[in-house]
Design an enzyme around this catalytic site. Sequence first.
Site, PDB file in Angstrom:
ATOM      1  NE  ARG A  37      40.786  43.783  46.757  1.00 16.87           N
ATOM      2  CZ  ARG A  37      41.347  43.546  47.935  1.00 16.87           C
ATOM      3  NH1 ARG A  37      42.351  42.686  48.039  1.00 16.87           N
ATOM      4  NH2 ARG A  37      40.916  44.175  49.015  1.00 16.87           N
ATOM      5  CE1 TYR A  54      47.518  24.785  44.202  1.00 15.98           C
ATOM      6  CE2 TYR A  54      46.180  26.004  42.637  1.00 15.98           C
ATOM      7  CZ  TYR A  54      47.387  25.791  43.263  1.00 15.98           C
ATOM      8  OH  TYR A  54      48.460  26.585  42.950  1.00 15.98           O
ATOM      9  CE  LYS A 112      43.013  32.815  48.158  1.00 14.13           C
ATOM     10  NZ  LYS A 112      43.215  32.012  49.381  1.00 14.13           N
ATOM     11  CG  ASN A 121      43.044  41.857  41.856  1.00 12.25           C
ATOM     12  OD1 ASN A 121      43.429  42.802  42.546  1.00 12.25           O
ATOM     13  ND2 ASN A 121      42.835  40.654  42.368  1.00 12.25           N
TER      14      ASN A 121
END
Length: 271
Positions: A229, A41, A223, A233
């Site tokens: 958010r 990543y 993600k 989540n």
Amino acid sequence: MTGPGPRPGLGTWQLGGSTAVTVVGDALRLGYRTIDTAAAYGNEAEVGRALAASAVDLEQITVITKVWPSDYERVAAAVDESRLRLGLDVIGTVLLHWPVPRDFERTVRAFAALLEARERGRLRSAGVSNFLPEHLARLHEAIGVVPEVNQVELHPYLAGPVRAPRSERLALQAHSPFGGQVPAGGAPVDDPEIREIAAEVGATPAQVVLAWLREHGVTALPKTTSAGRLSENLASTDVVLTAAHMARIDGLDRGARRGPDPREVHDTTFG
């Protein structure tokens, strides 16, 4: 149905630079305690900066990273490089990022090296990513060991992993838990069935998907770059699904994979 289940963690694929530092920092502040990254990543250093700046005790945080297949012949060095970038003496969990079906012996040697690094105290938990049941069986046949973790693509349109038999010692983690735009029909969070259930339980479609994974004993790793958010989540832990809700979501499985098929990857994939 409700139970403790695993809380969602934070996935960091495609997060980089100051955005990665900010999002990981926000997640830790809000109560996330599992952060998923990977050498591939390119953001381990940013995750490490967020960890160093956080007031949360590192002992409370599980950091997951992964060794890319091009490093399978030098796993110990790759783990040490990840430790350095993350600023951690011991990494919580290290995974082999992909199986290499056409040279599975290399995969076996890499996992044996990962187990050795665990024995040397470089990591606490050794696992795999994107392994299908057939890959797990081959690995067990070769070295007699069950990985502690398997992180796979898992969402309502690709629910096979929650039905596949697995050892009680194998923890299942879901990357891409919302599915994105899968080739066979759009995003699961836009599915009318998911939206109907969300209205019934007073939650968002994303929260319903995360609650469904939690009830299956799966750690979801969504993600996001939004603090709102992130909170949404995490609040999925308060969503209660009935057995009927679970059955309805289970029934959405269509074997629709967003990412590469682990049966088809090969050496050139990881050049």
